[in-house]
Every structure is written in C-alpha cells, then in structure tokens.
Write an enzyme that holds these catalytic residues in place. Structure first.
Site, PDB file in Angstrom:
ATOM      1  N   HIS A   1       3.656  -2.207   3.188  1.00  0.00           N
ATOM      2  CA  HIS A   1       3.610  -0.848   2.643  1.00  0.00           C
ATOM      3  C   HIS A   1       4.892  -0.539   1.874  1.00  0.00           C
ATOM      4  CE1 HIS A   1       0.624  -0.794   5.839  1.00  0.00           C
ATOM      5  NE2 HIS A   1       0.049   0.203   5.186  1.00  0.00           N
TER       6      HIS A   1
ATOM      7  N   ASP B   1       0.820  -1.213   0.000  1.00  0.00           N
ATOM      8  CA  ASP B   1       0.000   0.000   0.000  1.00  0.00           C
ATOM      9  C   ASP B   1       0.855   1.265   0.000  1.00  0.00           C
ATOM     10  OD1 ASP B   1      -2.163  -1.686   0.287  1.00  0.00           O
ATOM     11  OD2 ASP B   1      -2.910  -0.762   2.120  1.00  0.00           O
TER      12      ASP B   1
END
Length: 182
Positions: free
Chosen positions: A148, A3
């Site tokens: 992430h 992400d």
C-alpha cells in the site's frame, strides 16, 4: 503492486526505490486521491510504472447497486485519463471483493480485475521484518505482491520494499507491470 494512493510523501519514495533497483510496478489508485495529488499520478506514469483504478472511494463493490458501481468505475477511469492521459479499464477491487453479480452490475466498464498472490499485510503495521517475510516467502514466477502507498503511515512499507526487492532480485526475480505480466 501498490494500493490506495497516491499519497504524499510515500508514492515518490516508492518510485525512487523502484528506480534504484530497476523495477516497475502497478499502482492501483483511488479516484479521490488522484484528484488530491494529480502530480504524483503523473510521476507514476512518467517513471514507466503503470496506473490502474482502485475505484473512487474504496467502497465494497459487491455491496453496491449497478448505478453506484458504474459510477465508481467511470469516475476513476475518467480521472486517470484526464490527469495522466492513460486510458485503462483495469482495476483492483477494494478488499479483493468482486463477485459474479458485480461483473454483471459493472455494465461492461471494466475489463480486468487484478488480485494478488502474496499479501505483505503492511496494513497491519506489524513491522518491517513481517512485511519483508510476507512479500518474499512463497514467491514464484508471475506472483503479484500487494503493498500500500496510501491509507496512513507507510514508513514500514517503505523500508520493507527497500529490503524485499534486492532479496527477490538475488533469487532471480524481475519486476514488471501487470500489463506486461498479462
């Protein structure tokens, strides 16, 4: 899955590690970051990985009215297509927050919301061992791991990925995109 990217220098490092282990992943990118790093988005797609939306600005979608929510989707889907040629209506809601009212407010712009089963909690920056443990303990066939590649220093996540992939591969797992999983 990754992400908040793309982000320099982390996205390219993830792509290199994924390639080294013969793995594919889905990157949920922010529209504003795609505009800042269009070449990194192209590399994600060119390397055989998947690109979906994480909205434009990482806002809490359940708090937006219909117009603002639709703008978050349409601008990012459009940016992904104009940058990479990829058409998608898949997304991951920031904070995993997407309610029935959000679906109604989306105006049919999105087709699938993708959450996760295992959270590496790399955003806590609790260390490599923690990231590896949270990414591997409780793994099962079809699980989606959240990591992430944007939002700050991801050096712990880089090393965590480098250690978690071979550990999971030794257990017989393979790594595919969300679309392949679906």
């Amino acid at each position: 899955t990754f992400d908040d990217g793309p982000a320099d220098p982390y996205t390219e490092k993830y792509l290199s590690i994924l390639d080294q282990y013969g793995c594919k992943a889905t990157f949920f990118n922010l529209g504003q970051n795609i505009e800042e790093y269009p070449e990194l988005c192209k590399k994600v797609v060119e390397s055989g990985n998947e690109l979906m939306s994480h909205t434009y600005q990482h806002q809490q979608l359940s708090q937006l009215d219909a117009s603002a929510l639709q703008q978050e989707f349409s601008s990012t889907f459009s940016t992904i297509e104009s940058t990479t040629g990829v058409q998608t209506t898949g997304f991951r809601p920031p904070y995993g927050d997407f309610k029935e009212s959000s679906w109604l407010n989306s105006g049919g712009l999105a087709s699938v919301s993708v959450l996760w089963n295992l959270d590496s909690e790399d955003w806590r920056r609790a260390g490599v061992d923690s990231i590896v443990s949270k990414s591997t303990n409780g793994a099962f066939s079809g699980a989606i791991i959240l990591m992430h590649d944007g939002g700050g220093d991801r050096s712990q996540t880089i090393e965590g990925l480098r250690q978690a992939l071979p550990k999971l591969k030794e257990q017989g797992y393979s790594f595919i995109t969300v679309q392949e999983l679906l």
